[in-house]
Design a protein around this motif. Structure first.
Motif, PDB file in Angstrom:
ATOM      1  N   TRP A   1       0.590  -3.667   0.088  1.00 14.07           N
ATOM      2  CA  TRP A   1      -0.355  -2.627  -0.325  1.00 14.07           C
ATOM      3  C   TRP A   1      -0.614  -1.616   0.781  1.00 14.07           C
ATOM      4  O   TRP A   1      -0.808  -0.435   0.504  1.00 14.07           O
ATOM      5  N   ILE A   2      -0.590  -2.046   2.023  1.00 15.93           N
ATOM      6  CA  ILE A   2      -0.748  -1.088   3.128  1.00 15.93           C
ATOM      7  C   ILE A   2       0.413  -0.106   3.129  1.00 15.93           C
ATOM      8  O   ILE A   2       0.216   1.109   3.272  1.00 15.93           O
ATOM      9  N   ILE A   3       1.629  -0.597   2.956  1.00 16.35           N
ATOM     10  CA  ILE A   3       2.807   0.275   2.912  1.00 16.35           C
ATOM     11  C   ILE A   3       2.729   1.226   1.730  1.00 16.35           C
ATOM     12  O   ILE A   3       2.995   2.430   1.870  1.00 16.35           O
ATOM     13  N   VAL A   4       2.359   0.716   0.555  1.00 22.15           N
ATOM     14  CA  VAL A   4       2.265   1.565  -0.638  1.00 22.15           C
ATOM     15  C   VAL A   4       1.218   2.658  -0.437  1.00 22.15           C
ATOM     16  O   VAL A   4       1.461   3.828  -0.729  1.00 22.15           O
ATOM     17  N   VAL A   5       0.057   2.294   0.079  1.00 23.76           N
ATOM     18  CA  VAL A   5      -1.031   3.257   0.246  1.00 23.76           C
ATOM     19  C   VAL A   5      -0.670   4.339   1.256  1.00 23.76           C
ATOM     20  O   VAL A   5      -0.949   5.515   1.045  1.00 23.76           O
ATOM     21  N   ILE A   6      -0.017   3.974   2.338  1.00 24.13           N
ATOM     22  CA  ILE A   6       0.270   4.943   3.392  1.00 24.13           C
ATOM     23  C   ILE A   6       1.512   5.790   3.088  1.00 24.13           C
ATOM     24  O   ILE A   6       1.506   7.004   3.301  1.00 24.13           O
ATOM     25  N   LEU A   7       2.565   5.172   2.588  1.00 20.56           N
ATOM     26  CA  LEU A   7       3.827   5.894   2.440  1.00 20.56           C
ATOM     27  C   LEU A   7       3.982   6.670   1.130  1.00 20.56           C
ATOM     28  O   LEU A   7       4.701   7.658   1.094  1.00 20.56           O
ATOM     29  N   ILE A   8       3.343   6.229   0.080  1.00 22.17           N
ATOM     30  CA  ILE A   8       3.450   6.947  -1.197  1.00 22.17           C
ATOM     31  C   ILE A   8       2.186   7.791  -1.323  1.00 22.17           C
ATOM     32  O   ILE A   8       1.165   7.330  -1.823  1.00 22.17           O
ATOM     33  N   GLN A   9       2.265   9.002  -0.871  1.00 25.28           N
ATOM     34  CA  GLN A   9       1.118   9.857  -0.604  1.00 25.28           C
ATOM     35  C   GLN A   9      -0.023   9.775  -1.613  1.00 25.28           C
ATOM     36  O   GLN A   9      -0.846   8.891  -1.521  1.00 25.28           O
ATOM     37  N   ILE A  10      -0.151  10.672  -2.545  1.00 25.34           N
ATOM     38  CA  ILE A  10      -1.311  10.711  -3.433  1.00 25.34           C
ATOM     39  C   ILE A  10      -1.249   9.588  -4.462  1.00 25.34           C
ATOM     40  O   ILE A  10      -2.276   8.997  -4.819  1.00 25.34           O
ATOM     41  N   ILE A  11      -0.085   9.242  -4.916  1.00 27.19           N
ATOM     42  CA  ILE A  11       0.058   8.268  -5.991  1.00 27.19           C
ATOM     43  C   ILE A  11      -0.154   6.834  -5.496  1.00 27.19           C
ATOM     44  O   ILE A  11      -0.640   5.989  -6.236  1.00 27.19           O
ATOM     45  N   GLY A  12       0.161   6.540  -4.249  1.00 26.89           N
ATOM     46  CA  GLY A  12       0.006   5.191  -3.704  1.00 26.89           C
ATOM     47  C   GLY A  12      -1.411   4.647  -3.803  1.00 26.89           C
ATOM     48  O   GLY A  12      -1.615   3.543  -4.301  1.00 26.89           O
ATOM     49  N   PRO A  13      -2.424   5.383  -3.327  1.00 23.93           N
ATOM     50  CA  PRO A  13      -3.794   4.888  -3.475  1.00 23.93           C
ATOM     51  C   PRO A  13      -4.229   4.732  -4.932  1.00 23.93           C
ATOM     52  O   PRO A  13      -4.936   3.785  -5.280  1.00 23.93           O
ATOM     53  N   ILE A  14      -3.780   5.627  -5.790  1.00 22.80           N
ATOM     54  CA  ILE A  14      -4.117   5.521  -7.212  1.00 22.80           C
ATOM     55  C   ILE A  14      -3.487   4.271  -7.806  1.00 22.80           C
ATOM     56  O   ILE A  14      -4.133   3.530  -8.563  1.00 22.80           O
ATOM     57  N   ILE A  15      -2.238   3.985  -7.438  1.00 22.62           N
ATOM     58  CA  ILE A  15      -1.562   2.769  -7.907  1.00 22.62           C
ATOM     59  C   ILE A  15      -2.326   1.535  -7.426  1.00 22.62           C
ATOM     60  O   ILE A  15      -2.511   0.582  -8.175  1.00 22.62           O
ATOM     61  N   TYR A  16      -2.790   1.566  -6.180  1.00 19.33           N
ATOM     62  CA  TYR A  16      -3.552   0.419  -5.668  1.00 19.33           C
ATOM     63  C   TYR A  16      -4.825   0.202  -6.473  1.00 19.33           C
ATOM     64  O   TYR A  16      -5.138  -0.912  -6.861  1.00 19.33           O
ATOM     65  N   PHE A  17      -5.596   1.259  -6.702  1.00 20.00           N
ATOM     66  CA  PHE A  17      -6.865   1.090  -7.408  1.00 20.00           C
ATOM     67  C   PHE A  17      -6.672   0.689  -8.878  1.00 20.00           C
ATOM     68  O   PHE A  17      -7.506  -0.008  -9.434  1.00 20.00           O
ATOM     69  N   VAL A  18      -5.560   1.077  -9.473  1.00 20.44           N
ATOM     70  CA  VAL A  18      -5.318   0.711 -10.874  1.00 20.44           C
ATOM     71  C   VAL A  18      -4.714  -0.692 -10.990  1.00 20.44           C
ATOM     72  O   VAL A  18      -5.155  -1.509 -11.795  1.00 20.44           O
ATOM     73  N   PHE A  19      -3.692  -0.990 -10.173  1.00 17.15           N
ATOM     74  CA  PHE A  19      -2.945  -2.236 -10.337  1.00 17.15           C
ATOM     75  C   PHE A  19      -3.201  -3.296  -9.270  1.00 17.15           C
ATOM     76  O   PHE A  19      -2.985  -4.468  -9.504  1.00 17.15           O
ATOM     77  N   GLY A  20      -3.637  -2.919  -8.089  1.00 19.42           N
ATOM     78  CA  GLY A  20      -3.741  -3.883  -6.987  1.00 19.42           C
ATOM     79  C   GLY A  20      -5.101  -4.459  -6.763  1.00 19.42           C
ATOM     80  O   GLY A  20      -5.221  -5.620  -6.389  1.00 19.42           O
TER      81      GLY A  20
END
Length: 67
Positions: free
Chosen positions: A43-62
């Motif tokens: 999740w750290i990699i997803v949030v940092i490397l996938i710019q705007i969509i990464g944090p949204i993916i975390y809050f929806v799915f993670g």
């Protein structure tokens, strides 16, 4: 150079929103141990490397419902 100054009023709010989302998601990932899918390093990699969509993916799915 003129093209950059033309788009600057649009880019500054987008950059601020992107940074706010990333910081909020990263703080949440680091403070909590339970996730719906994956683990903390993923999740750290997803949030940092996938710019705007990464944090949204975390809050929806993670983010886990358990707090």
């Amino acid at each position: 150079m003129n093209l950059q100054t033309e788009y600057l009023p649009f880019l500054i709010p987008v950059i601020i929103i992107e940074l706010a989302l990333m910081i909020t998601a990263l703080v949440h990932v680091l403070r909590h141990d339970h996730y719906k899918f994956g683990n903390r390093p993923i999740w750290i990699i997803v949030v940092i490397l996938i710019q705007i969509i990464g944090p949204i993916i975390y809050f929806v799915f993670g983010r886990s419902d358990e707090e």
